[in-house]
Design a protein around this motif. Sequence first.
Motif, PDB file in Angstrom:
ATOM      1  N   ARG A  79      29.135  -0.500 -23.608  1.00 29.37           N
ATOM      2  CA  ARG A  79      28.054   0.140 -22.858  1.00 29.37           C
ATOM      3  C   ARG A  79      28.655   0.645 -21.553  1.00 29.37           C
ATOM      4  O   ARG A  79      29.157  -0.141 -20.746  1.00 29.37           O
ATOM      5  N   GLU A 150      21.140  -1.356 -15.029  1.00 30.04           N
ATOM      6  CA  GLU A 150      22.017  -1.619 -16.167  1.00 30.04           C
ATOM      7  C   GLU A 150      23.362  -2.209 -15.747  1.00 30.04           C
ATOM      8  O   GLU A 150      24.208  -2.489 -16.603  1.00 30.04           O
ATOM      9  N   THR A 153      25.150  -4.955 -17.582  1.00 26.13           N
ATOM     10  CA  THR A 153      25.465  -4.733 -18.998  1.00 26.13           C
ATOM     11  C   THR A 153      26.587  -3.731 -19.192  1.00 26.13           C
ATOM     12  O   THR A 153      27.047  -3.549 -20.327  1.00 26.13           O
TER      13      THR A 153
END
Length: 220
Positions: A79, A150, A153
């Motif tokens: 990711r 985010e 992650t």
Amino acid sequence: MTSRPAAGGGRWVEVDPARVGRWVEGFADRHGPPTTTAREYGLLLTAPDGTTAELYAPPGAPAGVDVPGFVASAVAPRRIGLLLARKGAVAVGVADGAGLVVSKVDTRYVQGRTAAGGWSQQRFARRRDNQAKAALGDAAELAVRLLLPEAATLAAVVCGGDRRAVDTVLADRRLAPLVPLRAERLLDVPEPRHAVLVGAVAAARAVRIRLRDPEPGRAE
């Protein structure tokens, strides 16, 4: 696969992660079975004829200690965040593997440069600077909304476009958690659009290989 000259000698080749294993096999067929040395950036392949290939792990991927480990790491889904900024345009996204899962593109008008010596040059320059600052402020807000949540992650944040514009966006204190994740390489992209952002995912995941020919006088 793309190829271009490298500053300081040799040339850069960019290879899709899924094709790296075959690329190494082709390198061995052309130059002889190479010796493999682990490096901080990835792997160094040295062929019997003196040709070398520096394999750089994609952003967020562990380097690996041998070719199978390097390939497995390069193709593994990761990711990553993307931040592309140039003039009055910005594109921000999050990619999971090869696909975009979050994306947003924003464009704001920024006046072009005026010819030197014009009576209104200073006024136009101030207006342009103000427009550029407003555009980069919007870009920072976009990064705060899309990338910051985010951060925990993300394996890496890959940037592209104009380095000064990207630096200005990431200078926003709220984006401090993203700075350690920033990849060293800056993608060379045109004015950010959605299609450019999609293409940047593949560029960010690609394995960069620096090829150097044998030193002069060395037998091939």
